[in-house]
Write a protein that holds these residues in place. Structure first.
Motif, PDB file in Angstrom:
ATOM      1  N   ILE A  30      21.035 -17.400  31.851  1.00 44.88           N
ATOM      2  CA  ILE A  30      22.239 -17.489  31.121  1.00 44.88           C
ATOM      3  C   ILE A  30      22.907 -16.273  30.938  1.00 44.88           C
ATOM      4  O   ILE A  30      24.174 -16.021  30.614  1.00 44.88           O
ATOM      5  CB  ILE A  30      21.891 -18.033  30.037  1.00 44.88           C
ATOM      6  CG1 ILE A  30      23.186 -18.430  28.777  1.00 44.88           C
ATOM      7  CG2 ILE A  30      21.105 -17.199  28.832  1.00 44.88           C
ATOM      8  CD1 ILE A  30      23.054 -19.154  27.817  1.00 44.88           C
ATOM      9  N   LEU A  31      22.161 -15.254  31.138  1.00 45.62           N
ATOM     10  CA  LEU A  31      22.831 -13.791  30.994  1.00 45.62           C
ATOM     11  C   LEU A  31      22.056 -12.991  32.092  1.00 45.62           C
ATOM     12  O   LEU A  31      20.709 -12.933  32.074  1.00 45.62           O
ATOM     13  CB  LEU A  31      22.254 -13.262  29.754  1.00 45.62           C
ATOM     14  CG  LEU A  31      22.856 -12.148  29.239  1.00 45.62           C
ATOM     15  CD1 LEU A  31      24.428 -12.206  28.769  1.00 45.62           C
ATOM     16  CD2 LEU A  31      22.281 -11.165  27.888  1.00 45.62           C
ATOM     17  N   GLU A  42      20.919   2.477  32.835  1.00 43.98           N
ATOM     18  CA  GLU A  42      20.548   1.922  34.092  1.00 43.98           C
ATOM     19  C   GLU A  42      19.695   0.635  33.613  1.00 43.98           C
ATOM     20  O   GLU A  42      18.526   0.322  34.450  1.00 43.98           O
ATOM     21  CB  GLU A  42      20.101   2.553  34.819  1.00 43.98           C
ATOM     22  CG  GLU A  42      21.092   3.691  35.596  1.00 43.98           C
ATOM     23  CD  GLU A  42      22.010   3.011  36.641  1.00 43.98           C
ATOM     24  OE1 GLU A  42      21.687   2.072  37.344  1.00 43.98           O
ATOM     25  OE2 GLU A  42      23.074   3.544  36.624  1.00 43.98           O
ATOM     26  N   VAL A  43      20.036  -0.268  32.912  1.00 44.16           N
ATOM     27  CA  VAL A  43      19.096  -1.125  32.534  1.00 44.16           C
ATOM     28  C   VAL A  43      19.465  -2.658  33.323  1.00 44.16           C
ATOM     29  O   VAL A  43      20.486  -3.039  33.525  1.00 44.16           O
ATOM     30  CB  VAL A  43      19.174  -1.808  31.056  1.00 44.16           C
ATOM     31  CG1 VAL A  43      18.781  -3.033  30.640  1.00 44.16           C
ATOM     32  CG2 VAL A  43      18.693  -0.499  30.241  1.00 44.16           C
ATOM     33  N   ASN A  44      18.376  -3.295  34.025  1.00 42.19           N
ATOM     34  CA  ASN A  44      18.563  -4.553  34.579  1.00 42.19           C
ATOM     35  C   ASN A  44      17.683  -5.567  33.713  1.00 42.19           C
ATOM     36  O   ASN A  44      16.354  -5.171  33.517  1.00 42.19           O
ATOM     37  CB  ASN A  44      18.243  -4.358  35.950  1.00 42.19           C
ATOM     38  CG  ASN A  44      19.081  -3.370  36.704  1.00 42.19           C
ATOM     39  OD1 ASN A  44      20.284  -3.658  37.034  1.00 42.19           O
ATOM     40  ND2 ASN A  44      18.418  -2.415  37.599  1.00 42.19           N
ATOM     41  N   LEU A  45      18.215  -6.517  33.529  1.00 41.22           N
ATOM     42  CA  LEU A  45      17.560  -7.565  32.847  1.00 41.22           C
ATOM     43  C   LEU A  45      18.169  -8.967  32.805  1.00 41.22           C
ATOM     44  O   LEU A  45      19.389  -9.105  32.912  1.00 41.22           O
ATOM     45  CB  LEU A  45      17.495  -6.998  31.412  1.00 41.22           C
ATOM     46  CG  LEU A  45      16.368  -7.735  30.192  1.00 41.22           C
ATOM     47  CD1 LEU A  45      14.885  -7.332  30.767  1.00 41.22           C
ATOM     48  CD2 LEU A  45      16.665  -7.053  28.952  1.00 41.22           C
ATOM     49  N   SER A  46      17.342  -9.994  32.794  1.00 41.23           N
ATOM     50  CA  SER A  46      17.827 -11.625  32.934  1.00 41.23           C
ATOM     51  C   SER A  46      17.479 -12.231  31.811  1.00 41.23           C
ATOM     52  O   SER A  46      16.128 -11.960  31.381  1.00 41.23           O
ATOM     53  CB  SER A  46      17.294 -12.053  34.216  1.00 41.23           C
ATOM     54  OG  SER A  46      17.838 -11.396  35.381  1.00 41.23           O
ATOM     55  N   VAL A  47      17.934 -12.891  31.402  1.00 45.37           N
ATOM     56  CA  VAL A  47      17.660 -14.116  30.159  1.00 45.37           C
ATOM     57  C   VAL A  47      17.843 -15.432  30.666  1.00 45.37           C
ATOM     58  O   VAL A  47      18.912 -15.759  31.187  1.00 45.37           O
ATOM     59  CB  VAL A  47      18.578 -13.736  28.920  1.00 45.37           C
ATOM     60  CG1 VAL A  47      17.776 -14.610  27.857  1.00 45.37           C
ATOM     61  CG2 VAL A  47      18.455 -12.269  28.653  1.00 45.37           C
ATOM     62  N   ARG A  48      16.705 -16.181  30.861  1.00 50.52           N
ATOM     63  CA  ARG A  48      16.815 -17.453  31.084  1.00 50.52           C
ATOM     64  C   ARG A  48      17.279 -18.423  30.154  1.00 50.52           C
ATOM     65  O   ARG A  48      16.757 -18.266  28.857  1.00 50.52           O
ATOM     66  CB  ARG A  48      15.471 -17.926  31.618  1.00 50.52           C
ATOM     67  CG  ARG A  48      14.921 -17.099  32.739  1.00 50.52           C
ATOM     68  CD  ARG A  48      13.369 -17.442  32.987  1.00 50.52           C
ATOM     69  NE  ARG A  48      12.887 -16.441  33.938  1.00 50.52           N
ATOM     70  CZ  ARG A  48      11.527 -16.233  33.935  1.00 50.52           C
ATOM     71  NH1 ARG A  48      10.724 -16.695  33.071  1.00 50.52           N
ATOM     72  NH2 ARG A  48      11.111 -15.168  34.591  1.00 50.52           N
ATOM     73  N   TYR A  66      27.580 -13.405  31.963  1.00 53.71           N
ATOM     74  CA  TYR A  66      26.965 -14.776  31.181  1.00 53.71           C
ATOM     75  C   TYR A  66      27.647 -15.807  31.675  1.00 53.71           C
ATOM     76  O   TYR A  66      28.698 -16.081  32.000  1.00 53.71           O
ATOM     77  CB  TYR A  66      27.939 -14.433  29.804  1.00 53.71           C
ATOM     78  CG  TYR A  66      27.712 -15.565  28.818  1.00 53.71           C
ATOM     79  CD1 TYR A  66      26.493 -15.857  28.306  1.00 53.71           C
ATOM     80  CD2 TYR A  66      29.012 -16.230  28.397  1.00 53.71           C
ATOM     81  CE1 TYR A  66      26.452 -16.833  27.446  1.00 53.71           C
ATOM     82  CE2 TYR A  66      29.007 -17.271  27.626  1.00 53.71           C
ATOM     83  CZ  TYR A  66      27.658 -17.783  27.032  1.00 53.71           C
ATOM     84  OH  TYR A  66      27.804 -18.610  26.263  1.00 53.71           O
ATOM     85  N   ARG A  67      26.699 -16.813  31.679  1.00 53.88           N
ATOM     86  CA  ARG A  67      26.945 -18.320  32.333  1.00 53.88           C
ATOM     87  C   ARG A  67      27.487 -19.160  31.281  1.00 53.88           C
ATOM     88  O   ARG A  67      26.727 -19.303  30.275  1.00 53.88           O
ATOM     89  CB  ARG A  67      25.931 -18.803  33.008  1.00 53.88           C
ATOM     90  CG  ARG A  67      26.332 -19.970  33.862  1.00 53.88           C
ATOM     91  CD  ARG A  67      25.064 -20.900  34.500  1.00 53.88           C
ATOM     92  NE  ARG A  67      24.199 -20.255  35.004  1.00 53.88           N
ATOM     93  CZ  ARG A  67      24.485 -19.750  36.448  1.00 53.88           C
ATOM     94  NH1 ARG A  67      25.609 -20.104  36.919  1.00 53.88           N
ATOM     95  NH2 ARG A  67      23.672 -18.902  36.937  1.00 53.88           N
ATOM     96  N   ARG A  68      28.648 -19.555  31.329  1.00 52.97           N
ATOM     97  CA  ARG A  68      29.250 -20.398  30.253  1.00 52.97           C
ATOM     98  C   ARG A  68      28.733 -21.911  30.488  1.00 52.97           C
ATOM     99  O   ARG A  68      28.340 -22.233  31.602  1.00 52.97           O
ATOM    100  CB  ARG A  68      30.921 -20.683  30.179  1.00 52.97           C
ATOM    101  CG  ARG A  68      31.438 -19.075  30.021  1.00 52.97           C
ATOM    102  CD  ARG A  68      32.747 -18.967  29.552  1.00 52.97           C
ATOM    103  NE  ARG A  68      32.961 -19.686  28.221  1.00 52.97           N
ATOM    104  CZ  ARG A  68      34.073 -19.713  27.451  1.00 52.97           C
ATOM    105  NH1 ARG A  68      35.174 -19.291  28.205  1.00 52.97           N
ATOM    106  NH2 ARG A  68      33.892 -20.254  26.407  1.00 52.97           N
TER     107      ARG A  68
END
Ligand code: SF4
Length: 339
Positions: free
Chosen positions: A6-7, A36-42, A77-79
């Protein structure tokens, strides 16, 4: 970005410039609070962001909420309809419709609720401001949200002072959820509460997540809270993510010495189990405005070797010896007992 996300945070940095003082521009310092932060939120998960105070986790949360505009990087961000937007690039006007989808729960329920507004006004305000409801519909939606949050709607004409600390935090949660958001960023949302109330609020957040299909980014310095609530954890140190893992893996087998040090520093309920090294190592902390060549944890790290002062590890876990070290996760059992 992958369908389950989602993010997605890509190369996000947040710099603050200050200290012009008497000598104007030449004396200015730039602090890299997030680097330089890379991060995914499911979608549907709870991602924990953990670290000591000043590590940049709150600043990163505020970048997601766009309370700060990041200096660099993208926040995709995925709507609901599947379209992706870059939150970091949007104008204020473009952000407005997203303010109802991405919400926050504040740390201190005492200072975050306006004492001169009734609970109905506090919880209903985001509906009115964003044009989502009018008149009796506002009251109906407030009542419904309060009920979901374990509060009696008939009390909504009262003021915050009439409620206990735990109830006030439920009001804060209701205010965040009344717009039916998809993503909630909670920054130290239970740290101002008593231990007994804390677990009630954590259980409430879990129930609401399931009921309302929410995704949480949960920011906390408290490992027992992180372990209770989070599916995955990202550990931050001096503006960088140094380790990211599923919660169980992180607690059982940390792969970065800083994570191990954090786990060791959790107060243990039985004093007989405490050891002299169960505290975070002191050591010099490089200022985030300095160009620090090596591993940022090197001045405090018990495993540091020469290379650590010269080269910063480039990939997660950010440790040159992540494959070789067998780090101590045994304190996880004790952490669970304190939650
Ligand atoms: Fe410690 Fe070196 Fe690993 Fe940094 S790279 S965490 S100093 S062992």
């Amino acid at each position: 970005m992958p369908a389950e996300d989602i993010l997605r945070i890509e190369g996000v940095s947040m710099q603050f410039t200050g200290g012009a003082g008497l000598f104007g521009r030449r004396n200015r310092t730039t602090v890299r609070a997030v680097d330089e932060v890379n991060l995914s939120v499911r979608k549907g998960e709870t991602l924990g962001l953990v670290g000591e105070s000043g590590c940049g986790k709150t600043t990163l949360g505020r970048c997601i909420l766009r309370a700060h505009k990041p200096s660099h990087g993208r926040i995709l961000y995925r709507r609901d309809d599947g379209t992706e937007v870059d939150l970091a690039a949007l104008s204020r006007a473009q952000l407005r419709p997203l303010r109802t989808e991405i919400r926050t729960v504040f740390q201190d329920p005492n200072s975050s609720l306006n004492p001169r507004m009734t609970v109905q006004q506090i919880v209903g305000e985001p509906l009115v401001v964003n044009g989502l409801a009018r008149g009796s519909e506002v009251a109906d939606r407030v009542a419904d949200t309060l009920r979901r949050c374990g509060l009696r709607p008939e009390l909504m004409r009262r003021y915050p002072h009439a409620f206990s600390g735990g109830e006030r935090q439920r009001i804060g949660i209701a205010r965040a959820l009344v717009t039916q958001p998809r993503l909630v960023v909670a920054d130290e949302a239970v740290s101002a509460l008593d231990v007994s109330v804390r677990s009630q609020i954590l259980n409430l957040l879990e129930d609401l997540q399931e009921e309302l299909d929410l995704t949480y980014v949960f920011i906390s310095h408290d490992l027992s809270v992180i372990q209770h609530l989070c599916d995955r954890v990202a550990v931050m140190y001096l503006g960088r993510i140094v380790e990211e893992a599923e919660t169980e893996d992180l607690f059982e087998q940390p792969r970065h010495p800083y994570t191990e040090a954090l786990l060791r520093s959790v107060p243990r309920p039985d004093p007989r189990l405490r050891r002299r090294d169960d505290v975070l190592p002191a050591g010099e902390v490089p200022a985030p405005d300095e160009a620090f060549a090596g591993c940022r944890f090197q001045p405090r790290c018990r495993y540091a070797e020469d290379i650590c002062a010269r080269e910063e590890p480039a990939t997660l876990p950010r440790c040159h010896f992540a494959e070789d070290l067998t780090l101590d996760g045994v304190y996880a059992t004790d952490v669970r007992q304190t939650s």
